[in-house]
Motif scaffolding. Sequence first.
Motif, PDB file in Angstrom:
ATOM      1  N   GLU A  11      44.716  36.082  35.568  1.00  0.00           N
ATOM      2  CA  GLU A  11      43.408  36.103  36.213  1.00  0.00           C
ATOM      3  C   GLU A  11      43.540  36.642  37.627  1.00  0.00           C
ATOM      4  OE1 GLU A  11      44.195  32.492  35.684  1.00  0.00           O
ATOM      5  OE2 GLU A  11      43.623  32.486  33.603  1.00  0.00           O
ATOM      6  N   SER A  12      42.551  37.400  38.028  1.00  0.00           N
ATOM      7  CA  SER A  12      42.550  37.971  39.367  1.00  0.00           C
ATOM      8  C   SER A  12      41.905  36.991  40.336  1.00  0.00           C
ATOM      9  CB  SER A  12      41.768  39.280  39.366  1.00  0.00           C
ATOM     10  OG  SER A  12      41.666  39.777  40.670  1.00  0.00           O
ATOM     11  N   HIS A  13      42.560  36.789  41.459  1.00  0.00           N
ATOM     12  CA  HIS A  13      42.010  35.954  42.518  1.00  0.00           C
ATOM     13  C   HIS A  13      41.754  36.844  43.714  1.00  0.00           C
ATOM     14  CE1 HIS A  13      42.756  32.304  40.308  1.00  0.00           C
ATOM     15  NE2 HIS A  13      43.969  32.737  40.044  1.00  0.00           N
ATOM     16  N   GLY A  14      40.705  36.533  44.430  1.00  0.00           N
ATOM     17  CA  GLY A  14      40.325  37.365  45.558  1.00  0.00           C
ATOM     18  C   GLY A  14      41.262  37.218  46.735  1.00  0.00           C
ATOM     19  N   SER A  15      41.258  38.219  47.564  1.00  0.00           N
ATOM     20  CA  SER A  15      42.034  38.168  48.799  1.00  0.00           C
ATOM     21  C   SER A  15      41.199  37.486  49.867  1.00  0.00           C
ATOM     22  CB  SER A  15      42.408  39.584  49.226  1.00  0.00           C
ATOM     23  OG  SER A  15      41.244  40.315  49.546  1.00  0.00           O
ATOM     24  N   VAL A  16      41.839  37.169  50.969  1.00  0.00           N
ATOM     25  CA  VAL A  16      41.129  36.529  52.075  1.00  0.00           C
ATOM     26  C   VAL A  16      40.014  37.443  52.577  1.00  0.00           C
ATOM     27  CG1 VAL A  16      41.369  35.660  54.438  1.00  0.00           C
ATOM     28  CG2 VAL A  16      43.132  35.154  52.738  1.00  0.00           C
ATOM     29  N   SER A  17      40.285  38.740  52.645  1.00  0.00           N
ATOM     30  CA  SER A  17      39.256  39.664  53.136  1.00  0.00           C
ATOM     31  C   SER A  17      38.050  39.715  52.196  1.00  0.00           C
ATOM     32  CB  SER A  17      39.834  41.058  53.338  1.00  0.00           C
ATOM     33  OG  SER A  17      40.264  41.605  52.117  1.00  0.00           O
TER      34      SER A  17
END
Length: 110
Positions: A11-17
């Motif tokens: 699963e893809s998790h978002g970056s802080v940005s």
Amino acid sequence: MSNPNTSSSGESHGSVSSYLIGFVLAVILTVLSFGVVMSHSLAPTGTMAALSILALVQVLVHLHYFLHMGSGSEARWNNIAFVFTVAFVSILIVGTVFIMANTSMNMMSR
């Protein structure tokens, strides 16, 4: 080398940005909604239309930036779960309204 934004199950998790972009957009949309209501610059129907559009855009921002709904292969399970949830809630709401209307009709005194 693995992608730091992807878990071991793919699963893809978002970056802080991306989370910050989503947060800023959500805050801007909330402030715009508040401003539309507090300014009284639109007619009531215009206010409702503007709020509906801003709410829809905010839902799309949340789906994209926070729930990682997209067209990529890594978002497939998120999309499937979302569609199932929407279908389930729709059936629940329609069924409840049907049962309440049917009960109301059958309990009316004749």
